[in-house]
Scaffold this motif. Sequence first.
Motif, short mmCIF file in Angstrom:
data_model
loop_
_atom_site.label_atom_id
_atom_site.label_comp_id
_atom_site.label_asym_id
_atom_site.label_seq_id
_atom_site.Cartn_x
_atom_site.Cartn_y
_atom_site.Cartn_z
N MET A 116 63.16 38.46 45.51
CA MET A 116 63.62 37.07 45.54
C MET A 116 63.90 36.61 44.11
SD MET A 116 63.28 36.38 48.79
CE MET A 116 62.77 34.87 49.49
N ILE A 117 64.79 35.65 44.02
CA ILE A 117 65.06 35.08 42.70
C ILE A 117 65.04 33.57 42.79
CG2 ILE A 117 67.59 35.14 42.96
CD1 ILE A 117 67.58 36.00 39.91
N ARG A 118 64.45 32.96 41.78
CA ARG A 118 64.45 31.51 41.67
C ARG A 118 65.20 31.17 40.40
NH1 ARG A 118 62.35 27.54 37.73
NH2 ARG A 118 62.24 25.61 38.90
N PRO A 120 66.87 28.87 37.33
CA PRO A 120 66.30 27.77 36.53
C PRO A 120 66.55 26.42 37.21
CG PRO A 120 67.45 29.31 35.11
CD PRO A 120 67.70 29.76 36.52
N GLY A 121 65.51 25.62 37.32
CA GLY A 121 65.64 24.27 37.88
C GLY A 121 65.70 24.23 39.39
N THR A 164 58.07 39.01 22.03
CA THR A 164 58.56 37.83 22.75
C THR A 164 58.63 38.05 24.26
OG1 THR A 164 60.77 38.58 22.18
CG2 THR A 164 59.84 36.82 20.83
N THR A 165 58.47 39.28 24.66
CA THR A 165 58.28 39.52 26.09
C THR A 165 56.96 40.26 26.25
OG1 THR A 165 60.59 39.50 26.83
CG2 THR A 165 59.09 40.92 28.05
N GLY D 340 59.94 36.15 27.74
CA GLY D 340 59.76 36.70 29.08
C GLY D 340 58.36 37.21 29.31
N LYS D 366 61.80 31.91 29.45
CA LYS D 366 63.15 32.03 29.99
C LYS D 366 63.10 32.77 31.32
CE LYS D 366 67.77 33.43 28.36
NZ LYS D 366 68.38 33.95 29.51
N TYR D 367 62.24 33.78 31.36
CA TYR D 367 62.15 34.51 32.62
C TYR D 367 60.73 35.01 32.89
CZ TYR D 367 62.38 38.92 29.97
OH TYR D 367 62.13 39.97 29.12
N VAL D 369 58.85 37.76 35.66
CA VAL D 369 59.01 38.75 36.73
C VAL D 369 57.64 39.00 37.34
CG1 VAL D 369 59.72 41.10 37.30
CG2 VAL D 369 60.92 39.83 35.49
N ALA D 379 53.97 33.43 41.10
CA ALA D 379 55.39 33.57 41.41
C ALA D 379 55.99 32.23 41.84
CB ALA D 379 55.60 34.61 42.50
N TRP D 382 56.41 27.12 39.89
CA TRP D 382 57.43 26.08 39.70
C TRP D 382 57.62 25.24 40.98
CZ3 TRP D 382 60.58 27.17 43.68
CH2 TRP D 382 60.54 28.51 44.16
N ILE D 396 61.72 22.64 35.39
CA ILE D 396 61.26 23.96 34.95
C ILE D 396 62.45 24.92 34.93
CG2 ILE D 396 59.76 25.91 35.52
CD1 ILE D 396 57.81 23.83 36.72
N GLN D 397 62.78 25.39 33.74
CA GLN D 397 63.99 26.20 33.57
C GLN D 397 63.71 27.70 33.58
OE1 GLN D 397 67.01 24.70 33.74
NE2 GLN D 397 65.71 22.92 34.15
N THR D 398 62.53 28.08 34.01
CA THR D 398 62.18 29.51 34.03
C THR D 398 62.86 30.21 35.20
OG1 THR D 398 60.02 28.80 33.23
CG2 THR D 398 60.24 31.11 33.89
N GLU D 399 63.52 31.30 34.89
CA GLU D 399 64.10 32.12 35.96
C GLU D 399 62.99 33.04 36.47
OE1 GLU D 399 67.87 33.79 35.02
OE2 GLU D 399 67.67 35.43 36.47
N VAL D 400 62.76 33.03 37.77
CA VAL D 400 61.65 33.82 38.32
C VAL D 400 62.19 34.87 39.27
CG1 VAL D 400 59.47 33.76 39.58
CG2 VAL D 400 60.12 31.82 38.16
N ILE D 401 61.81 36.10 39.02
CA ILE D 401 62.22 37.19 39.93
C ILE D 401 60.94 37.77 40.53
CG2 ILE D 401 63.44 39.38 40.15
CD1 ILE D 401 65.05 38.44 37.63
N GLN D 402 60.88 37.71 41.84
CA GLN D 402 59.68 38.17 42.56
C GLN D 402 59.99 39.50 43.25
OE1 GLN D 402 58.70 36.05 46.21
NE2 GLN D 402 56.55 35.93 45.61
#
Lengths: 199, 313, 239, 812
Positions: A116-118, A120-121, A164-165, D340, D366-367, D369, D379, D382, D396-402
């Motif tokens: 799944m992907i969420r 931004p916002g 940073t990651t 990330g 930013k992201y 996972v 997960a 947000w 919340i601008q974090t892109e989340v990949i589950q």
Amino acid sequence: MNMELSRRQFLGAAGAGVAATALGALGFGDIEAAHAEAIRTFKLVNTTETRNTCPYCSVACGVIMYSKGDRTKGEQAEIIHIEGDTDHPTNRGTLCPKGAALLDFVKSDTRLKYPMIRKPGSDKFERVNWDDALDRIVRLMKDDRDANFVEKNKDGVTVNRWITTGFLAASATTNETAWETYKVVRSAGMLVFDNQARV
Amino acid sequence: MFPPVLNPTTVPQEPKFGERDLMRRSASTVTPPAQRQTEVAKLIDVSKCIGCKACQSACIEWNDTHPQLESNTGIYENPHDLTPDMFTLMRFTEWENPDTNNLEWLIRKDGCMHCEDPGCLKACPAPGAIVQYSNGIVDFVHENCIGCGYCVKGCPFNIPRISEVDHTAYKCTLCSDRIAVGQGPACAKACPTQAIVFGTKEEMKKHAEGRVADLKSRGFDSAGLYDPPGVGGTHVMYVLHHADKPEIYAGLPNNPAISPIVEAWKGVTKYAGLAVMGVAAVTGFLHYMVNGPNRVSEEDEEAAQRLTGDRSS
Amino acid sequence: MSTDSGYDVGKGDSVHPGKPVTVDRYTGGARINHWITATSLVLLALSGLSLFHPRLFFLSALFGGGQWVRTIHPWIGVVLFFSFLGLFLRFWKLNLWKREDGTWLARVRDVLAAHDERLPEVGKYNAGQKLVFWSMSTLIIVLIGSGIVIWNQYFAAYTTIEQQRWALLVHSIAAILAISVWITHVYAAIWVKGTIRAMVRGSVTGGWAWRYHRKWLRELVARPPTKEPTADRKRTAAE
Amino acid sequence: MTNSWTDIKNTDLVIIMGGNAAEAHPCGFKWVTEAKANRGAKLIVVDPRFTRSASVADLYAPIRQGTDIAFLLGVINHCIRNDKVQWDYVKAFTNASYIVKDGFAYKDGLFTGYNEAKRDYDKSTWDYVIGPDGYATVDDTLTNPRCVWNLLKEHVAVYTPEMVERICGTPKDKFLKVAEMIAECSSPTKAMTSMYALGWTQHSKGSQNIRAMAMLQLILGNIGIRGGGMNALRGHSNIQGLTDVGLMSNLLPGYLTLPNEKEIDLETYMSTRGFKPLRPNQMSYWQNYRKFFVSFQKAMWGAAATPENQFAYDWLPKLDVPGYDILRALELMTQGKMTGYLCQGFNPLLAAPNRKKVTDALSKLKYLVTMDPLDTETARFWENHGEFNDVDPSQIQTEVIQLPSTCFAEDEGSLTNSSRWLQWHWPGGTPPGEARTDNWIMAQIHVRLKELYRKEGGAFPDPIINLDWAYADAGEPTAEELAKEINGKALATVYDAADPTKVLAEAGKLLPGFAALRDDGSTSSGCWIYSGCFNENGNNMARRDTSDPDETGAYAKWAFSWPVNRRILYNRASADVNGKAWDPSRKLIEWDGAKWAGYDVPDIAPTAKPTDVGPFIMNPEGVSRLFTRGLMRDGPFPAHYEPFESPLDNLVAPKVRGNPAARVFKGDFEQFAETASKEFPYAATSYRLTEHFHYWTKHCRTNAVLQPEFFVEISEELAAEKGITKGGWVRVWSKRGSIQAKAVVTKRIKPLICDGKPVHVVGIPLHWGFTGAARKGFGPNSLTPFVGDANIETPEYKAFLVNIEPIAGPVA
């Protein structure tokens, strides 16, 4: 299966029972007699057994998973029951309330089935296919690594680090997964790396 | 360590007991088997119990029940009581021992005791809804159960529960399906500390002796086995640190027996009642045979005509 | 006539001179009420007995099995209770105890020997009928009360198990008595010929009334005549 | 664990302190009940709460959370004063007789060399006097006032039973009863086992809690013997393995350490690691460090790691700080310094301290996972779940990949339990939907990343592109392939160092064990301590032989126990200086005149003479350490420090707040409640319940039924004081957050009288969140302070301050 064979197997099982407790001495009469309707059919009959260890705590109790279908034969296998493995030296067949309900973990309603992907916002998850999900992840990783990788510190010493990651490893994955994860994470130069040992 | 029950086999087996081993059958007469099977028993050592609820968990999983999600009401018992989907329940009592001033957290696994003289079976009106095997297991047969709840009243331990879904009574079966293939009950197999062990009743009594001796050596002078004679003994027994006070263990009955009211109802009332009704019917019949009908005579009719005629004229 | 005529004469009772004389004893409503009560009682007895003694469990087959008995029995009990309540409201005054009832009861040997001529004149109901009435009234209250306590499906939570045990005992004893009273009631109706038509057609013959309830007949005769023909009579005549 | 679960049956006394084995490890606790039932062993439980472990204990003593060191040093003091010491053991196997440098001292709660600004010590005086021969100076008579024993005696003198009662709230009579029972185990024929877990680690001085007990066990002579030991119960099923394989910021597999940026090359790096023996004839096993390190580098980069490039030394990232643990990671996120984060089955939103800070931190990424079989709160950090997760997704601008991963039932491989047993398991079920194994997911990430670097180039791609990845299916290495890699291979034929004609492993074969590792690049091994797990005998982790000669509880042929299938660590110490078992009934290994033999694999070389080589070969002294030199950041002896949030001043060092050497980030100090705060007067602690496993089993229907809803536990006294009813709603809040819960009012928690004042304990179990089958609830991490142990940064979850009040209950 012919009667003689099943009878012999039964007697074998009963004999093993004697070794465990005097249960084997129960005065059983004619074993071919009809099944009383009160007594439920033994639900593990003709299932496939697989040995595993409980994934929860670090006692690592031995469990046996009973499934309909045999994975080793390439069949779809649905686990229908899990109970303690009496042969296991630590737990000797016992399980705690978590272990005894392991089937509920395997079959939990909140098991994840699809990537799944969420965005931004966004206020929702959207289904995505594996290729897209993985490509997106490595794109995000590479962009960040290329932008923020530190090859040398201010003293000019080679440090080759990427901070940073970060990566948070699990606590219930196998040693083999852990080793593979270690390779992938460290080879990328990641230092923000931890596991659940602290909590 | 008490020898654990071996892993089950997945190969089909003939059950080790069945209809032929019935010793009692509710609302029916059965001919008890000529030779009784070795009596089995589950021994619950309260002094070894850590209240982890593995027994409850294993019971739910093995019996495929679905107890309801409840809420917290300030106690550790969950579900809050036995239910048609929860055949066994840990009951917790915080007891301050007046002799030592120490807190004792008494944790008792509640559930069917599989009485030698089962009150539920005695009370049951439905033929074959409750059966007792000669190995001591008291089992409910749901096909025959009518959901009247008489077993609830018959039970000295308040164990059976009636399902609101299928309106039949439920309780611990002692995992008759497992025992029938030489296994132990699911709870006994799971119990982490072997506070629950299973075997023949003799074995269990002997094991209990050792446990009682250990408890006495640790200062529990009243430790003992709970195998109440009032119900003919049970096939689920407790080792208690304070066997002289079973009631402190969340109300475990001291000297339980089938209630005299139930005995009266199922005993003298049943026969006297039939007799009273029979006598009433027979008396009527005989009276009729002897006296014949009581008929209105012509004179009566004429008298009536005279009376009404008098008035109408 | 007497000031207590209201006690001895029911609503709708009336005399129709003729040959033979007929006397309206029960209105249509009363008869429907009675038969609902009677049917309920019989069903209750049958279903109840099926749970009372294992030998009688076969009776549960009449209701579709034990589960149905368990479901239906209490509901029939509710029907019986309200139906009987109807009868009670109709007849309670007529069943109040009178001086002659004592005399009647004292001469029960004559009653059983059918020497009705040796008995005192009684109103609409004799002492035996009154006893049936009052014992049934009492037993039905006991039965509904104890029955609710043991109605597991809805009321199990409101009482203790000990109370429920008592209720079971009380319920079964009360039921035995009620059935015995019912047997007496039915037998009396069969033995005393001409009685059953009272609850079937609503009327009895003048001779029946003269022989068994002379005081009632006298009071009816003494009353002003009712309009003719009553609806009851019309239907009875059509039968 | 130094010993194993099954070995606990051999004990005479179990002390559960800093853990709750009955509740958190019921099936392991079985061996305590076995010891009780069969040996007449006794069980002592010391805990702020009367736990389920306490319910079957012979003796329960209450203690205020965060005061374990005072209690344990009190017991040590009792043993020393009453001569309850196993002298032969202490003299031969500990550093009691070692002379400490003159500058070293302890005063007012601080050791020599404290730098308040850095919250750190200059540890140069924390060491032995080294003689002209290069060895440490010792005084076997223990009369030198500067010897470790005398310094220890002096150090613990303040912890009298009266002081213990004032600090810990443990009534003196109970404390003395505990101390007396423990002291009995100083007999060579009596063993005590210590079972502990996060009740000791989750403190700002967690490591020292454990050291205090380890020291006590050494004084009693209980390390290395059957039924004794320091037994960390550990948490998750493979947290031991994950740590062994080094999945931590500063570790390499097998407890090797990652270089820091001052270690500019391999030689500099090695110069501080291959310890020379500190006593004559001692074996210092870390002298083999280079073999382990080089073999690891070969496992990582294969042929690309050469002597010429220092075996790819530069390809390892170099640390600039002690470590980037999860607390530092969250701090960096909060500061906006991270892009990330990848979470492989971990639920930091509920597991890391100060939840508000965690939410803020993740929101700045930013992201993110996640890889998990279950739908975790992390997960969905947000997503708005009302009061249970009060966030605004649009902000919340974090892109989340589950990513959905398989669970144990669908996966193959080994897990290492707390007995150090590596046990293999097999998959039995088909994964649901599109769930994939972690092996597949990690391989996909690597292979795709490598592909991008090949195509596009980019920042220093060498270590990625050259990573040894010779699996049959590069997209999904099998567990077996990886296990063989961990065990190690001979890249060229390896010969016995003592006898060059003897082949230890042919080229291309699996190594028999780590003794075959070489530092010339001729061997590879992913994790040296695991070497031997999968060798030419086959998969030793899958062994299922339950034989156990003489029922010692060793089960030597079951699975594989690291290192080299050793079941009890320091087993040499089970025998006296001459190699005879201290207790014949507890024989483990004995010297038969020519070699060591017995039930276990000896800790030392099988032919090492007992009078020469000490049992603790991982220490260059060959003995164990009552005084730990400079190896701990917060002192060579444990000392009592209050938690950072405490209802009491430090009675032995009133000026010191918290652990003076613990790291505190800027801004977090302000978020601590002051000592003896009126605003936050109650001492809270967090813990697990037996019905649940962390935030995991709330997804399981049955466990949700067995403990459905979040609650807190308080004493009847506090309930009466605050008007809180059993089963009623309460609000609990700290300086960092607020939660709502049902109240369980219990006799099992009693107010403690500390320094004359009552201290009320509020117990907060940790199993609820906003996903899963159980009722939605909060976790203690909404309340806990953002500070960790001085040495390993385990957050202080067990001791903090809160306030509590009854409330009407949540709206709707």
